[in-house]
Scaffold this active site. Structure first.
Site, PDB file in Angstrom:
ATOM      1  N   TYR A 178       1.410   1.133  -0.807  1.00  0.00           N
ATOM      2  CA  TYR A 178       0.997   2.099  -1.814  1.00  0.00           C
ATOM      3  C   TYR A 178       1.771   1.732  -3.070  1.00  0.00           C
ATOM      4  O   TYR A 178       2.983   1.472  -2.988  1.00  0.00           O
ATOM      5  CB  TYR A 178       1.364   3.528  -1.395  1.00  0.00           C
ATOM      6  CG  TYR A 178       0.482   4.094  -0.304  1.00  0.00           C
ATOM      7  CD1 TYR A 178      -0.862   4.343  -0.531  1.00  0.00           C
ATOM      8  CD2 TYR A 178       1.002   4.403   0.943  1.00  0.00           C
ATOM      9  CE1 TYR A 178      -1.677   4.881   0.468  1.00  0.00           C
ATOM     10  CE2 TYR A 178       0.204   4.941   1.946  1.00  0.00           C
ATOM     11  CZ  TYR A 178      -1.134   5.180   1.693  1.00  0.00           C
ATOM     12  OH  TYR A 178      -1.926   5.709   2.682  1.00  0.00           O
ATOM     13  N   THR A 214      -3.711  -0.045  -0.709  1.00  0.00           N
ATOM     14  CA  THR A 214      -4.597   1.100  -0.463  1.00  0.00           C
ATOM     15  C   THR A 214      -4.803   1.848  -1.772  1.00  0.00           C
ATOM     16  O   THR A 214      -3.835   2.237  -2.432  1.00  0.00           O
ATOM     17  CB  THR A 214      -3.983   2.023   0.608  1.00  0.00           C
ATOM     18  OG1 THR A 214      -3.920   1.280   1.828  1.00  0.00           O
ATOM     19  CG2 THR A 214      -4.844   3.260   0.828  1.00  0.00           C
ATOM     20  N   HIS A 224     -10.483   6.162   4.539  1.00  0.00           N
ATOM     21  CA  HIS A 224      -9.168   6.609   5.010  1.00  0.00           C
ATOM     22  C   HIS A 224      -9.314   7.538   6.225  1.00  0.00           C
ATOM     23  O   HIS A 224      -8.584   8.513   6.384  1.00  0.00           O
ATOM     24  CB  HIS A 224      -8.426   7.328   3.880  1.00  0.00           C
ATOM     25  CG  HIS A 224      -6.937   7.140   3.884  1.00  0.00           C
ATOM     26  ND1 HIS A 224      -6.274   6.382   2.962  1.00  0.00           N
ATOM     27  CD2 HIS A 224      -5.972   7.632   4.703  1.00  0.00           C
ATOM     28  CE1 HIS A 224      -4.974   6.417   3.206  1.00  0.00           C
ATOM     29  NE2 HIS A 224      -4.759   7.165   4.262  1.00  0.00           N
ATOM     30  N   SER A 268       2.235  -0.059   7.737  1.00  0.00           N
ATOM     31  CA  SER A 268       2.103   0.851   6.601  1.00  0.00           C
ATOM     32  C   SER A 268       3.410   0.975   5.825  1.00  0.00           C
ATOM     33  O   SER A 268       4.495   0.986   6.416  1.00  0.00           O
ATOM     34  CB  SER A 268       1.698   2.238   7.115  1.00  0.00           C
ATOM     35  OG  SER A 268       1.889   3.215   6.102  1.00  0.00           O
ATOM     36  N   LYS A 273      -7.921  -1.925   0.066  1.00  0.00           N
ATOM     37  CA  LYS A 273      -8.399  -0.989   1.098  1.00  0.00           C
ATOM     38  C   LYS A 273      -8.775   0.344   0.467  1.00  0.00           C
ATOM     39  O   LYS A 273      -7.997   0.910  -0.316  1.00  0.00           O
ATOM     40  CB  LYS A 273      -7.283  -0.756   2.132  1.00  0.00           C
ATOM     41  CG  LYS A 273      -7.592   0.301   3.196  1.00  0.00           C
ATOM     42  CD  LYS A 273      -6.541   0.279   4.295  1.00  0.00           C
ATOM     43  CE  LYS A 273      -6.831   1.254   5.410  1.00  0.00           C
ATOM     44  NZ  LYS A 273      -6.457   2.643   5.122  1.00  0.00           N
TER      45      LYS A 273
END
Ligand SMILES: Cc1cc2nc3c(=O)[nH]c(=O)nc-3n(C[C@H](O)[C@H](O)[C@H](O)COP(=O)(O)O)c2cc1C
Length: 419
Positions: A163, A189, A310, A140, A285
């Site tokens: 992100y 995402t 999520h 992440s 995602k």
């Protein structure tokens, strides 16, 4: 003269005395805790005992009424399997191929931010567990270890989850770091244009780093192992943002961080920007609609989509991944790969998702529960539980390989009595 009962009691006492040193040894205690964990739910319960409630709630909790969190499970529970009889299942092979990479298990480690809160071993430990199980891990952007640190800990396959931060220079630098560390796909995402309302965290006053209140100190005292780690080698920041002075390391709420750094203007055009910066396989995602999945594939050139809400942590009352999956798999066809996550806690859940069109699934909390309950060995235990259950479910369903699965294996319990 000793009676048989007295002899039995004496024998039990001697055995207990022999075990006493190992009972007092913290390492042996963790090993025993893991031995007793037969299911992911057992690991979850062990995690709850091992870490302070405020940290457990950050992992376990979801948005608002947690209706979507519950739906992720309820909709999986509402599926029934129709096993094929009299199939030779002496050899079970759950392996598959995801974006050209052969995996021993159709189960990926989903990206989780701030994983080091539960145990400072954090993301590298989960990545190693997935690699030992023959699968891959998604690092992440919000991880508590950098992608370079995860790479240094293991040479197995990694993907990087991005992100698209307001600061495009920062986002571009993360894309470069993902490429430089050999990440095989970039996962963007798209379901966090603003932060979800995690009401457990709001009530607990959850922040980075965790605030010291009389309640949190009391919870810490009851969990000396977690507290010792927290004091000696804290891993409680967004590692990629360290030194940027954007608040990721300050005592602010996670909600505040997301709202200040994440970009609410994120749109399809932004994905075009990502495509220009990343030449490798691209995964989107947080898709829950067939029309969005088709757009991601046909307009942006995504190689895969992840059907995901999520883990119920963003829009409450969003549809579950498993309910959204069949229509999306149908709409995308074989133009791209379809993955799914949300609520995977059993091998039979993986089987259902594969039968309904997913090439593989991802799981997040199971590995974080494992890490919280027993460090690296706990994360490995989660992978072993899910892998073992999947193999048994395939055997009992009469589907020796994942290629044998199709939608005929799954019946919706709610429709079972329909004519
Ligand atoms: C503690 C935690 C942190 C998460 N952090 C991220 C993240 O940084 N990026 C992301 O795309 N998804 C994140 N997710 C969502 C997961 O990747 C995944 O979509 C979801 O949790 C899957 O559901 P499951 O936990 O029931 O397996 C996070 C989930 C949890 C539980």
């Amino acid at each position: 003269m000793s009676t048989p009962l007295a002899q039995l009691a004496a024998r039990e006492l001697r055995a207990a005395a022999r075990e006493l040193p190992s009972r007092l040894d913290p390492g042996a205690r963790v090993a025993r805790r893991l031995d007793r964990a037969v299911t992911i739910e057992d690991l979850r319960r062990a995690a709850r005992r091992a870490i302070p409630q405020v940290v457990f709630d950050f992992v376990d909790g979801a948005a608002n009424d947690e209706a979507t969190l519950a739906a992720n499970r309820r909709d999986l529970d509402a599926l029934a399997l129709a096993p094929r009889a009299l199939v030779d299942v002496s050899r079970i092979d759950p392996s598959t191929t995801v974006l050209g990479r052969k995996l021993a298990l159709p189960l990926l480690g989903a990206p989780t931010g701030l994983t080091g809160l539960v145990n400072p071993l954090g993301e590298p430990a989960i990545a190693r567990a997935l690699h030992a199980a023959g699968s891959l891990y998604v690092v992440s952007a919000m991880a508590s270890h950098t992608v370079e640190e995860v790479r240094a800990a293991t040479d197995g396959p990694l993907w990087f989850q991005l992100y698209v931060f307001r600061d495009r220079g920062f986002a571009a630098s993360l894309i470069e770091r993902a490429a430089a560390t050999g990440c095989e796909a970039l996962v963007v995402t798209v379901d966090v244009p603003v932060a979800g309302a995690r009401e457990r965290d709001a009530r607990n006053g959850f922040g980075i780093p965790p605030r010291l209140t009389p309640r949190s100190v009391a919870q810490g005292l009851l969990r000396p192992r977690w507290s010792a780690d927290f004091i000696r080698r804290p891993r409680i920041e967004v590692a990629h943002a360290a030194g940027r002075g954007d608040g990721a390391g300050d005592a602010i709420s996670l909600l505040g961080y997301v709202n200040s750094q994440f970009d609410p203007t994120l749109s399809w055009a932004t994905l075009g920007w990502v495509r220009e910066h990343w030449t490798g396989p691209l995964v989107i995602k947080g898709i829950l609609r067939p029309d969005d999945a088709v757009r991601a594939v046909d307009q942006v050139g995504a190689d895969a989509v992840i059907v995901s809400n999520h883990g119920g942590r963003q829009l409450d009352h969003a549809v579950s991944g498993i309910a959204a999956l069949p229509a999306i798999a149908d709409a995308v066809g074989d133009r791209a790969e379809v993955l799914m996550d949300g609520g995977i806690r059993r091998g039979s859940d993986i089987l259902c998702a594969l039968a309904l069109g997913a090439r593989a699934v991802l799981a997040a909390r199971p590995f974080v529960y494992g890490l919280a309950a027993g460090g690296a060995a706990g994360a490995a235990r989660a992978a072993a539980i899910l892998g073992g259950e999947l193999e048994r479910a395939l055997a009992l369903s009469g589907a020796p390989t994942v290629a044998d699965l199709d939608s005929s294996f799954v019946v919706s319990r709610t429709n079972m009595l329909a004519p």
